[in-house]
Design a protein around this motif. Sequence first.
Motif, PDB file in Angstrom:
ATOM      1  N   THR A 149      -4.462  -3.173  -4.327  1.00 16.00           N
ATOM      2  CA  THR A 149      -3.706  -3.388  -4.017  1.00 16.00           C
ATOM      3  C   THR A 149      -2.985  -4.686  -4.565  1.00 16.00           C
ATOM      4  O   THR A 149      -2.180  -5.200  -4.065  1.00 16.00           O
ATOM      5  CB  THR A 149      -4.174  -3.262  -2.196  1.00 16.00           C
ATOM      6  OG1 THR A 149      -4.048  -2.055  -1.770  1.00 16.00           O
ATOM      7  CG2 THR A 149      -2.636  -3.182  -1.873  1.00 16.00           C
ATOM      8  N   LEU A 150      -3.808  -5.702  -3.673  1.00 15.99           N
ATOM      9  CA  LEU A 150      -3.339  -7.261  -3.976  1.00 15.99           C
ATOM     10  C   LEU A 150      -3.348  -7.380  -5.282  1.00 15.99           C
ATOM     11  O   LEU A 150      -2.068  -8.222  -5.524  1.00 15.99           O
ATOM     12  CB  LEU A 150      -5.028  -8.476  -4.181  1.00 15.99           C
ATOM     13  CG  LEU A 150      -5.185  -8.671  -2.015  1.00 15.99           C
ATOM     14  CD1 LEU A 150      -6.490  -9.176  -2.737  1.00 15.99           C
ATOM     15  CD2 LEU A 150      -4.291  -9.115  -1.588  1.00 15.99           C
ATOM     16  N   TRP A 175       0.988  -5.879  -5.396  1.00 14.40           N
ATOM     17  CA  TRP A 175       1.151  -6.604  -4.168  1.00 14.40           C
ATOM     18  C   TRP A 175       2.333  -7.642  -5.292  1.00 14.40           C
ATOM     19  O   TRP A 175       3.228  -8.285  -5.219  1.00 14.40           O
ATOM     20  CB  TRP A 175       0.329  -6.843  -3.135  1.00 14.40           C
ATOM     21  CG  TRP A 175       1.710  -8.377  -2.385  1.00 14.40           C
ATOM     22  CD1 TRP A 175       1.228  -9.462  -2.033  1.00 14.40           C
ATOM     23  CD2 TRP A 175       1.944  -7.584  -1.794  1.00 14.40           C
ATOM     24  NE1 TRP A 175       2.273  -9.766  -0.967  1.00 14.40           N
ATOM     25  CE2 TRP A 175       2.770  -8.324  -0.500  1.00 14.40           C
ATOM     26  CE3 TRP A 175       2.845  -6.191  -0.863  1.00 14.40           C
ATOM     27  CZ2 TRP A 175       3.521  -8.477   0.789  1.00 14.40           C
ATOM     28  CZ3 TRP A 175       3.698  -6.283   0.447  1.00 14.40           C
ATOM     29  CH2 TRP A 175       3.779  -6.928   0.636  1.00 14.40           C
ATOM     30  N   ARG A 176       1.340  -8.170  -6.021  1.00 18.35           N
ATOM     31  CA  ARG A 176       1.173  -9.478  -7.003  1.00 18.35           C
ATOM     32  C   ARG A 176       1.651  -9.535  -7.947  1.00 18.35           C
ATOM     33  O   ARG A 176       1.867  -9.878  -9.127  1.00 18.35           O
ATOM     34  CB  ARG A 176       0.131 -10.094  -7.198  1.00 18.35           C
ATOM     35  CG  ARG A 176      -0.228 -10.884  -5.665  1.00 18.35           C
ATOM     36  CD  ARG A 176      -1.467 -12.221  -6.014  1.00 18.35           C
ATOM     37  NE  ARG A 176      -1.564 -12.344  -4.982  1.00 18.35           N
ATOM     38  CZ  ARG A 176      -3.534 -13.117  -4.772  1.00 18.35           C
ATOM     39  NH1 ARG A 176      -3.716 -13.332  -5.329  1.00 18.35           N
ATOM     40  NH2 ARG A 176      -2.993 -13.639  -3.746  1.00 18.35           N
TER      41      ARG A 176
END
Length: 122
Positions: free
Chosen positions: A5-6, A9-10
């Motif tokens: 997810t991180l 997100w980036r």
Amino acid sequence: FLVATLFAWRLRGSLAIGALISSKVNQWTLLVGAIPIAFSASSGALAGLPTIAGTWIGGFSYSPIAATLFLAVGAGAILEVVLEIGGMMRREDPGGLFQPLNAAGLAVGLLVMYGTALLVVA
């Protein structure tokens, strides 16, 4: 899932997909390693069923809540098997896990598990 997810997100889609695939391969490696332990300790399908069913359903589930629930059932069943085997080893042999062959088997199992996880990420 959190790491993927991180990455997403980036805007690092390829890293996010790689992290998800790595996670699934690691789960399957754990499943393959857990099946013989569950069946050898359970002396029947009834006792090993929560481990296998929970891990399979959790691994194939598209819902994060269902995956978490069923993988937790599988992990709890695996923990119960490990605790039962540990108790049996303590009762039958005072050295238990610290016997050379037992400790070597545990170390090799951990190395294979983490080695496959590293190979998938690389």
